[in-house]
Write a protein that holds these residues in place. Structure first.
Motif, PDB file in Angstrom:
ATOM      1  N   LYS A  94       0.874  -1.176   0.000  1.00 35.64           N
ATOM      2  CA  LYS A  94       0.000   0.000   0.000  1.00 35.64           C
ATOM      3  C   LYS A  94       0.905   1.218   0.000  1.00 35.64           C
ATOM      4  O   LYS A  94       1.692   1.438   0.932  1.00 35.64           O
ATOM      5  N   VAL A  95       0.857   1.998  -1.064  1.00 33.76           N
ATOM      6  CA  VAL A  95       1.682   3.199  -1.206  1.00 33.76           C
ATOM      7  C   VAL A  95       0.735   4.392  -1.250  1.00 33.76           C
ATOM      8  O   VAL A  95       0.157   4.712  -2.283  1.00 33.76           O
ATOM      9  N   GLY A  96       0.555   5.039  -0.107  1.00 33.91           N
ATOM     10  CA  GLY A  96      -0.448   6.084  -0.012  1.00 33.91           C
ATOM     11  C   GLY A  96      -1.822   5.480  -0.235  1.00 33.91           C
ATOM     12  O   GLY A  96      -2.233   4.550   0.453  1.00 33.91           O
ATOM     13  N   SER A  97      -2.541   5.962  -1.244  1.00 35.04           N
ATOM     14  CA  SER A  97      -3.867   5.424  -1.560  1.00 35.04           C
ATOM     15  C   SER A  97      -3.799   4.366  -2.662  1.00 35.04           C
ATOM     16  O   SER A  97      -4.834   3.893  -3.130  1.00 35.04           O
ATOM     17  N   GLU A  98      -2.582   3.999  -3.058  1.00 33.75           N
ATOM     18  CA  GLU A  98      -2.403   3.066  -4.169  1.00 33.75           C
ATOM     19  C   GLU A  98      -2.054   1.669  -3.662  1.00 33.75           C
ATOM     20  O   GLU A  98      -1.163   1.488  -2.837  1.00 33.75           O
ATOM     21  N   TRP A  99      -2.786   0.671  -4.167  1.00 36.91           N
ATOM     22  CA  TRP A  99      -2.465  -0.729  -3.900  1.00 36.91           C
ATOM     23  C   TRP A  99      -1.654  -1.266  -5.070  1.00 36.91           C
ATOM     24  O   TRP A  99      -2.139  -1.328  -6.191  1.00 36.91           O
ATOM     25  N   ARG A 100      -0.416  -1.673  -4.798  1.00 33.18           N
ATOM     26  CA  ARG A 100       0.429  -2.276  -5.825  1.00 33.18           C
ATOM     27  C   ARG A 100       0.579  -3.766  -5.546  1.00 33.18           C
ATOM     28  O   ARG A 100       0.602  -4.182  -4.393  1.00 33.18           O
ATOM     29  N   ALA A 101       0.708  -4.534  -6.610  1.00 34.39           N
ATOM     30  CA  ALA A 101       0.935  -5.974  -6.455  1.00 34.39           C
ATOM     31  C   ALA A 101       1.832  -6.468  -7.579  1.00 34.39           C
ATOM     32  O   ALA A 101       1.790  -5.955  -8.704  1.00 34.39           O
ATOM     33  N   VAL A 102       2.648  -7.467  -7.249  1.00 31.74           N
ATOM     34  CA  VAL A 102       3.550  -8.105  -8.212  1.00 31.74           C
ATOM     35  C   VAL A 102       3.376  -9.608  -8.104  1.00 31.74           C
ATOM     36  O   VAL A 102       3.388 -10.166  -7.001  1.00 31.74           O
ATOM     37  N   LEU A 103       3.195 -10.260  -9.242  1.00 31.65           N
ATOM     38  CA  LEU A 103       3.127 -11.723  -9.290  1.00 31.65           C
ATOM     39  C   LEU A 103       4.051 -12.200 -10.408  1.00 31.65           C
ATOM     40  O   LEU A 103       3.886 -11.814 -11.567  1.00 31.65           O
ATOM     41  N   LEU A 104       5.024 -13.018 -10.048  1.00 32.21           N
ATOM     42  CA  LEU A 104       5.985 -13.574 -11.000  1.00 32.21           C
ATOM     43  C   LEU A 104       5.736 -15.080 -11.102  1.00 32.21           C
ATOM     44  O   LEU A 104       5.698 -15.776 -10.084  1.00 32.21           O
ATOM     45  N   THR A 105       5.557 -15.567 -12.323  1.00 32.58           N
ATOM     46  CA  THR A 105       5.321 -17.000 -12.521  1.00 32.58           C
ATOM     47  C   THR A 105       6.290 -17.544 -13.556  1.00 32.58           C
ATOM     48  O   THR A 105       6.791 -16.805 -14.415  1.00 32.58           O
ATOM     49  N   ARG A 106       6.544 -18.836 -13.460  1.00 34.24           N
ATOM     50  CA  ARG A 106       7.383 -19.498 -14.455  1.00 34.24           C
ATOM     51  C   ARG A 106       6.674 -19.516 -15.804  1.00 34.24           C
ATOM     52  O   ARG A 106       5.484 -19.828 -15.880  1.00 34.24           O
ATOM     53  N   ALA A 107       7.399 -19.190 -16.869  1.00 36.45           N
ATOM     54  CA  ALA A 107       6.826 -19.268 -18.210  1.00 36.45           C
ATOM     55  C   ALA A 107       6.611 -20.727 -18.585  1.00 36.45           C
ATOM     56  O   ALA A 107       7.405 -21.595 -18.224  1.00 36.45           O
TER      57      ALA A 107
END
Length: 248
Positions: A104-117
């Motif tokens: 949570k960056v201020g009012s922003e929700w960030r997300a990262v998802l890394l998957t195997r190709a």
């Protein structure tokens, strides 16, 4: 906030200084398609190759889904990551998560998802486009692997929710075919028994019209593991398609 890193991928991420949320958020890559700008935010997918290992990196901002457990919303990747973990725990073949984190960056929700190709695999949608050029043995093997995947999924008590040809990936290895699933965001428990099973299978059959009646029978034979049940299930699938057609 604790991030997830798959032990099998930790070393390659660390060697490339990408074993943390901020680095994966900041790395400059070219998106593989146009960003998804629904839900009041955005979500993008990038291909990332590190030391001959290929991944897909997905990043999103304020791309939220709401539920009873999260009435104010959470990143859709959070739900997808939980489902990836659930599939792995239940033994349902699916894509593999390498990293997940949210901030949570201020009012922003960030997300990262890394998957195997899934390099070396090909989605069923692509196989269907080649259907006229395939021999009966290859067609049956592909549909058998798909039916067995559906059986494994449903026996694990899960409904995929988007069981479409483009979300089913297949690979042949030493004469044996394997299938796995991607796009697990809409997965939920199989609550209504046969009704949910039909609901999951019908879109696949409808989108794979080129396989014909014989192909549907091969698929159901593998799914049911009992040829005596194929006829009744064909009728139920047909009824479901009629109901969908009547609703437009």
């Amino acid at each position: 906030m604790t991030d997830f890193i798959a032990e099998a991928d930790r070393s390659v991420l660390e060697r490339n200084h990408l074993a943390d949320f901020d680095s994966l958020w900041a790395v400059q890559l070219e998106a593989v398609d146009e960003p998804n700008v629904e839900r009041g935010g955005w979500s993008s997918v990038f291909r990332l190759e590190l030391d001959s290992v290929a991944f897909y990196l997905k990043r999103q901002s304020n791309h939220l889904t709401r539920s009873l457990a999260h009435p104010l919303g959470e990143p859709t990747f959070a739900r997808e990551f939980r489902n990836i973990c659930r599939y792995e725990r239940l033994g349902v073949p699916a894509l593999q998560a390498s990293f997940f984190g949210q901030r949570k960056v201020g009012s922003e929700w960030r997300a990262v998802l890394l998957t195997r190709a899934l390099d070396g695999w090909m989605d069923l949608d692509t196989w269907l486009k080649k259907w006229p050029q395939l021999g009966d043995d290859q067609r049956q093997a592909i549909l058998r692997a798909t039916g067995e995947l559906a059986r494994t999924l449903h026996r694990a008590g899960q409904m995929h929710g988007c069981f479409y040809p483009k979300h089913i990936f297949l690979r042949e290895q030493a004469g044996s075919w394997r299938a796995c699933l991607i796009d697990l965001e809409k997965t939920r428990p199989l609550l209504l028994g046969q009704r949910d099973r039909i609901k999951d299978l019908e879109p696949l059959v409808r989108r794979a019209g080129c396989i014909g009646d014989d192909g549907v029978r091969w698929l159901l034979s593998a799914y049911l593991a009992d040829d005596r049940l194929v006829g009744p299930w064909l009728k139920r699938l047909s009824l479901r398609q009629q109901e969908k057609g009547a609703r437009g």
